[in-house]
Design a protein around this motif. Structure first.
Motif, PDB file in Angstrom:
ATOM      1  N   UNK A   1       0.779  -1.250   0.136  1.00  0.00           N
ATOM      2  CA  UNK A   1      -0.104  -0.071   0.066  1.00  0.00           C
ATOM      3  C   UNK A   1       0.878   1.209  -0.075  1.00  0.00           C
ATOM      4  N   UNK A   2       1.669   1.104   0.618  1.00  0.00           N
ATOM      5  CA  UNK A   2       2.924   2.356   0.914  1.00  0.00           C
ATOM      6  C   UNK A   2       3.531   2.606  -0.433  1.00  0.00           C
ATOM      7  N   UNK A   3       3.738   1.691  -1.123  1.00  0.00           N
ATOM      8  CA  UNK A   3       4.632   1.815  -2.714  1.00  0.00           C
ATOM      9  C   UNK A   3       3.602   2.418  -3.421  1.00  0.00           C
ATOM     10  N   UNK A   4       2.203   2.222  -3.482  1.00  0.00           N
ATOM     11  CA  UNK A   4       1.208   2.900  -4.504  1.00  0.00           C
ATOM     12  C   UNK A   4       1.226   4.475  -3.872  1.00  0.00           C
ATOM     13  N   UNK A   5       1.141   4.733  -2.654  1.00  0.00           N
ATOM     14  CA  UNK A   5       1.035   6.048  -2.253  1.00  0.00           C
ATOM     15  C   UNK A   5       2.250   6.819  -2.798  1.00  0.00           C
ATOM     16  N   UNK A   6       3.461   6.145  -2.544  1.00  0.00           N
ATOM     17  CA  UNK A   6       4.720   6.643  -3.003  1.00  0.00           C
ATOM     18  C   UNK A   6       4.812   7.143  -4.522  1.00  0.00           C
ATOM     19  N   UNK A   7       4.164   6.051  -5.302  1.00  0.00           N
ATOM     20  CA  UNK A   7       4.091   6.137  -6.775  1.00  0.00           C
ATOM     21  C   UNK A   7       3.140   7.088  -7.148  1.00  0.00           C
ATOM     22  N   UNK A   8       1.919   7.257  -6.605  1.00  0.00           N
ATOM     23  CA  UNK A   8       0.915   8.287  -6.787  1.00  0.00           C
ATOM     24  C   UNK A   8       1.609   9.865  -6.614  1.00  0.00           C
ATOM     25  N   UNK A   9       2.230   9.740  -5.401  1.00  0.00           N
ATOM     26  CA  UNK A   9       2.895  11.160  -4.830  1.00  0.00           C
ATOM     27  C   UNK A   9       4.009  11.603  -6.095  1.00  0.00           C
ATOM     28  N   UNK A  10       4.620  10.530  -6.587  1.00  0.00           N
ATOM     29  CA  UNK A  10       5.643  10.859  -7.515  1.00  0.00           C
ATOM     30  C   UNK A  10       4.868  11.193  -8.839  1.00  0.00           C
ATOM     31  N   UNK A  11       3.930  10.704  -9.067  1.00  0.00           N
ATOM     32  CA  UNK A  11       3.296  10.990 -10.454  1.00  0.00           C
ATOM     33  C   UNK A  11       2.583  12.226 -10.250  1.00  0.00           C
ATOM     34  N   UNK A  12       2.115  12.692  -9.129  1.00  0.00           N
ATOM     35  CA  UNK A  12       1.444  14.029  -9.105  1.00  0.00           C
ATOM     36  C   UNK A  12       2.472  14.838  -9.170  1.00  0.00           C
ATOM     37  N   UNK A  13       3.618  14.825  -8.360  1.00  0.00           N
ATOM     38  CA  UNK A  13       4.744  16.041  -8.444  1.00  0.00           C
ATOM     39  C   UNK A  13       5.221  16.118 -10.020  1.00  0.00           C
ATOM     40  N   UNK A  14       5.530  14.782 -10.566  1.00  0.00           N
ATOM     41  CA  UNK A  14       6.016  15.191 -11.987  1.00  0.00           C
ATOM     42  C   UNK A  14       4.983  15.775 -12.715  1.00  0.00           C
ATOM     43  N   UNK A  15       3.611  15.637 -12.560  1.00  0.00           N
ATOM     44  CA  UNK A  15       2.468  16.355 -13.567  1.00  0.00           C
ATOM     45  C   UNK A  15       2.630  17.807 -13.149  1.00  0.00           C
ATOM     46  N   UNK A  16       2.771  17.923 -11.748  1.00  0.00           N
ATOM     47  CA  UNK A  16       2.783  19.514 -11.298  1.00  0.00           C
ATOM     48  C   UNK A  16       3.934  20.168 -11.982  1.00  0.00           C
ATOM     49  N   UNK A  17       4.959  19.561 -11.887  1.00  0.00           N
ATOM     50  CA  UNK A  17       6.359  20.094 -12.553  1.00  0.00           C
ATOM     51  C   UNK A  17       6.043  20.450 -14.004  1.00  0.00           C
ATOM     52  N   UNK A  18       5.580  19.502 -15.066  1.00  0.00           N
ATOM     53  CA  UNK A  18       5.415  19.705 -16.347  1.00  0.00           C
ATOM     54  C   UNK A  18       4.113  20.876 -16.434  1.00  0.00           C
ATOM     55  N   UNK A  19       3.353  20.848 -15.665  1.00  0.00           N
ATOM     56  CA  UNK A  19       2.291  21.902 -15.878  1.00  0.00           C
ATOM     57  C   UNK A  19       2.781  23.105 -15.575  1.00  0.00           C
ATOM     58  N   UNK A  20       3.904  23.476 -14.752  1.00  0.00           N
ATOM     59  CA  UNK A  20       4.401  24.914 -14.335  1.00  0.00           C
ATOM     60  C   UNK A  20       5.131  25.241 -15.434  1.00  0.00           C
ATOM     61  N   UNK A  21       6.068  24.079 -15.992  1.00  0.00           N
ATOM     62  CA  UNK A  21       6.991  24.365 -17.228  1.00  0.00           C
ATOM     63  C   UNK A  21       5.986  24.679 -18.534  1.00  0.00           C
ATOM     64  N   UNK A  22       5.211  23.938 -18.625  1.00  0.00           N
ATOM     65  CA  UNK A  22       4.167  24.229 -19.707  1.00  0.00           C
ATOM     66  C   UNK A  22       3.615  25.541 -19.528  1.00  0.00           C
TER      67      UNK A  22
END
Length: 57
Positions: free
Chosen positions: A1-22
């Protein structure tokens, strides 16, 4: 369960980063980016002589 939470938070951080760059490099920001890039050159030149003699500190 913790691995899914880590993966989800990483994906959300990447999406946020790419949205700011865009957003930062979008066409709507081009004028503001150019103005911000020219700000250091808009400062008065420090080598101009002071009106009362000498140079400005």
């Amino acid at each position: 369960m913790l691995a899914y939470l880590n993966a989800l938070s990483t994906i959300m951080a990447m999406l946020t980063f790419f949205a700011i760059v865009w957003w930062a490099f979008s066409r709507e920001r081009q004028t503001a980016n150019h103005e911000a890039a020219m700000l250091p050159f808009a400062l008065p030149d420090e080598s101009h002589p002071h009106p009362h003699g000498g140079t400005q500190p």
